[in-house]
Design a protein around this motif. Structure first.
Motif, PDB file in Angstrom:
ATOM      1  N   UNK A 184       0.602  25.125  -4.389  1.00 13.72           N
ATOM      2  CA  UNK A 184       0.855  26.462  -3.851  1.00 13.72           C
ATOM      3  C   UNK A 184       0.029  26.769  -2.602  1.00 13.72           C
ATOM      4  N   UNK A 185      -1.237  26.373  -2.587  1.00 14.36           N
ATOM      5  CA  UNK A 185      -2.113  26.756  -1.481  1.00 14.36           C
ATOM      6  C   UNK A 185      -2.644  25.593  -0.656  1.00 14.36           C
ATOM      7  N   UNK A 186      -2.385  24.376  -1.044  1.00 16.81           N
ATOM      8  CA  UNK A 186      -2.931  23.257  -0.298  1.00 16.81           C
ATOM      9  C   UNK A 186      -2.016  22.043  -0.408  1.00 16.81           C
ATOM     10  N   UNK A 187      -2.277  21.069   0.459  1.00 14.86           N
ATOM     11  CA  UNK A 187      -1.556  19.795   0.469  1.00 14.86           C
ATOM     12  C   UNK A 187      -2.598  18.717   0.220  1.00 14.86           C
ATOM     13  N   UNK A 188      -2.283  17.801  -0.681  1.00 11.04           N
ATOM     14  CA  UNK A 188      -3.209  16.737  -1.062  1.00 11.04           C
ATOM     15  C   UNK A 188      -2.628  15.400  -0.620  1.00 11.04           C
ATOM     16  N   UNK A 189      -3.365  14.681   0.219  1.00 12.08           N
ATOM     17  CA  UNK A 189      -2.946  13.353   0.671  1.00 12.08           C
ATOM     18  C   UNK A 189      -3.789  12.318  -0.068  1.00 12.08           C
ATOM     19  N   UNK A 190      -3.107  11.442  -0.818  1.00  9.99           N
ATOM     20  CA  UNK A 190      -3.803  10.436  -1.609  1.00  9.99           C
ATOM     21  C   UNK A 190      -3.403   9.052  -1.117  1.00  9.99           C
ATOM     22  N   UNK A 191      -4.413   8.287  -0.732  1.00 11.50           N
ATOM     23  CA  UNK A 191      -4.167   6.887  -0.378  1.00 11.50           C
ATOM     24  C   UNK A 191      -5.042   6.039  -1.284  1.00 11.50           C
ATOM     25  N   UNK A 192      -5.020   4.749  -1.048  1.00 10.41           N
ATOM     26  CA  UNK A 192      -5.802   3.854  -1.898  1.00 10.41           C
ATOM     27  C   UNK A 192      -7.297   3.998  -1.650  1.00 10.41           C
ATOM     28  N   UNK A 210      -8.969   6.972  -0.062  1.00 13.58           N
ATOM     29  CA  UNK A 210      -9.571   8.296  -0.171  1.00 13.58           C
ATOM     30  C   UNK A 210      -8.502   9.364  -0.407  1.00 13.58           C
ATOM     31  N   UNK A 211      -8.985  10.560  -0.705  1.00  7.31           N
ATOM     32  CA  UNK A 211      -8.128  11.728  -0.915  1.00  7.31           C
ATOM     33  C   UNK A 211      -8.501  12.769   0.135  1.00  7.31           C
ATOM     34  N   UNK A 212      -7.491  13.340   0.780  1.00  7.10           N
ATOM     35  CA  UNK A 212      -7.716  14.341   1.813  1.00  7.10           C
ATOM     36  C   UNK A 212      -7.013  15.634   1.411  1.00  7.10           C
ATOM     37  N   UNK A 213      -7.646  16.766   1.664  1.00  4.07           N
ATOM     38  CA  UNK A 213      -7.081  18.061   1.289  1.00  4.07           C
ATOM     39  C   UNK A 213      -6.870  18.893   2.543  1.00  4.07           C
ATOM     40  N   UNK A 214      -5.696  19.505   2.643  1.00  6.36           N
ATOM     41  CA  UNK A 214      -5.363  20.384   3.751  1.00  6.36           C
ATOM     42  C   UNK A 214      -5.103  21.775   3.175  1.00  6.36           C
ATOM     43  N   UNK A 215      -5.794  22.773   3.683  1.00  8.68           N
ATOM     44  CA  UNK A 215      -5.624  24.143   3.195  1.00  8.68           C
ATOM     45  C   UNK A 215      -4.437  24.794   3.912  1.00  8.68           C
ATOM     46  N   UNK A 216      -3.256  24.294   3.614  1.00  9.04           N
ATOM     47  CA  UNK A 216      -2.022  24.769   4.235  1.00  9.04           C
ATOM     48  C   UNK A 216      -1.023  25.063   3.128  1.00  9.04           C
ATOM     49  N   UNK A 217      -0.372  26.185   3.237  1.00  9.44           N
ATOM     50  CA  UNK A 217       0.609  26.580   2.231  1.00  9.44           C
ATOM     51  C   UNK A 217       1.993  26.083   2.660  1.00  9.44           C
ATOM     52  N   UNK A 218       2.649  25.349   1.776  1.00 12.03           N
ATOM     53  CA  UNK A 218       3.984  24.830   2.042  1.00 12.03           C
ATOM     54  C   UNK A 218       5.016  25.746   1.401  1.00 12.03           C
ATOM     55  N   UNK A 219       6.000  26.146   2.211  1.00 11.57           N
ATOM     56  CA  UNK A 219       7.084  26.981   1.681  1.00 11.57           C
ATOM     57  C   UNK A 219       8.245  26.134   1.162  1.00 11.57           C
ATOM     58  N   UNK A 220       8.655  25.122   1.954  1.00 10.41           N
ATOM     59  CA  UNK A 220       9.756  24.264   1.495  1.00 10.41           C
ATOM     60  C   UNK A 220       9.769  22.948   2.281  1.00 10.41           C
ATOM     61  N   UNK A 221      10.419  21.953   1.644  1.00 13.83           N
ATOM     62  CA  UNK A 221      10.602  20.624   2.245  1.00 13.83           C
ATOM     63  C   UNK A 221      12.103  20.399   2.381  1.00 13.83           C
ATOM     64  N   UNK A 222      12.517  19.965   3.545  1.00 14.80           N
ATOM     65  CA  UNK A 222      13.914  19.589   3.755  1.00 14.80           C
ATOM     66  C   UNK A 222      13.946  18.180   4.323  1.00 14.80           C
ATOM     67  N   UNK A 223      14.869  17.376   3.797  1.00 14.49           N
ATOM     68  CA  UNK A 223      15.045  16.026   4.338  1.00 14.49           C
ATOM     69  C   UNK A 223      16.520  15.850   4.648  1.00 14.49           C
ATOM     70  N   UNK A 276       0.846  -1.196   0.000  1.00 10.78           N
ATOM     71  CA  UNK A 276       0.000   0.000   0.000  1.00 10.78           C
ATOM     72  C   UNK A 276       0.885   1.252   0.000  1.00 10.78           C
ATOM     73  N   UNK A 277       0.351   2.311  -0.569  1.00  9.91           N
ATOM     74  CA  UNK A 277       1.139   3.541  -0.644  1.00  9.91           C
ATOM     75  C   UNK A 277       0.273   4.755  -0.359  1.00  9.91           C
ATOM     76  N   UNK A 278       0.918   5.772   0.159  1.00  7.45           N
ATOM     77  CA  UNK A 278       0.281   7.052   0.449  1.00  7.45           C
ATOM     78  C   UNK A 278       1.205   8.133  -0.088  1.00  7.45           C
TER      79      UNK A 278
END
Length: 165
Positions: free
Chosen positions: A97-105, A107-120, A89-91
């Motif tokens: 620009x204005x939201x984050x979308x979480x997709x799983x097998x 359902x799809x979930x939407x978060x109204x959060x603005x992301x500036x950057x990702x660091x790993x 299974x994968x997520x």
């Protein structure tokens, strides 16, 4: 022929002036109630919008923590994070620009959060015994910049697989 009798009996009733005054008072009271209702409704919508941002932030941190804990592997691309589980299974988290979308097998979930950057990054524990993948999301919520940090433990067999490749 017909004889009209002058009766002294009168039926109690409102006069037209009394009815008009009663309707005017009722209209004033209804107007005041309408203004109060619209003010309260506006404040409730503002309150709901503020709480929506907090709810989205809480749901996002819960979802990422859950996926980090339950899934085996985490890969980070430019604007996407993928979690792959033990049984296939994968997520995925896609950042726009204005939201984050979480997709799983399921359902799809939407978060109204603005992301500036990702660091790993890869970090070791203080005792130098454990290795973690550190995921840092710099987001903007309520016009404030926040840093969310998540840690996924990297197990020795994963480290050996990367050395063999």
């Amino acid at each position: 022929m017909f004889k009209i009798q002058n009766s002294s009996k009168s039926v109690p009733a409102f006069s037209i002036i009394e009815a008009v005054v009663g309707m005017a008072i009722t209209a004033i009271i209804m107007g005041v109630l309408f203004v109060i209702f619209s003010i309260i409704t506006g404040r409730m919508l503002d309150f709901k919008n503020q709480n929506q941002l907090v709810n989205d932030l809480n749901r996002l941190t819960y979802s990422i923590n859950k996926d980090i804990f339950e899934k085996e592997k985490m890969t980070v691309l430019e604007s996407e994070i993928n979690f792959n589980g033990y049984s296939g299974e994968s997520v995925s988290y896609q950042f726009s620009e204005d939201y984050i979308l979480r997709t799983s097998e399921t359902f799809v979930d939407t978060f109204q959060i603005k992301l500036n950057r990702i660091l790993i990054d890869t970090v070791k524990s203080k005792s130098q015994q454990f290795v973690f993948q550190k995921l840092k999301l710099s987001i903007e919520s309520n016009e404030k910049e926040l840093d969310l940090r998540f840690y996924k433990r990297v197990y020795p067999n994963e480290l050996l697989q990367t050395i063999k490749k």
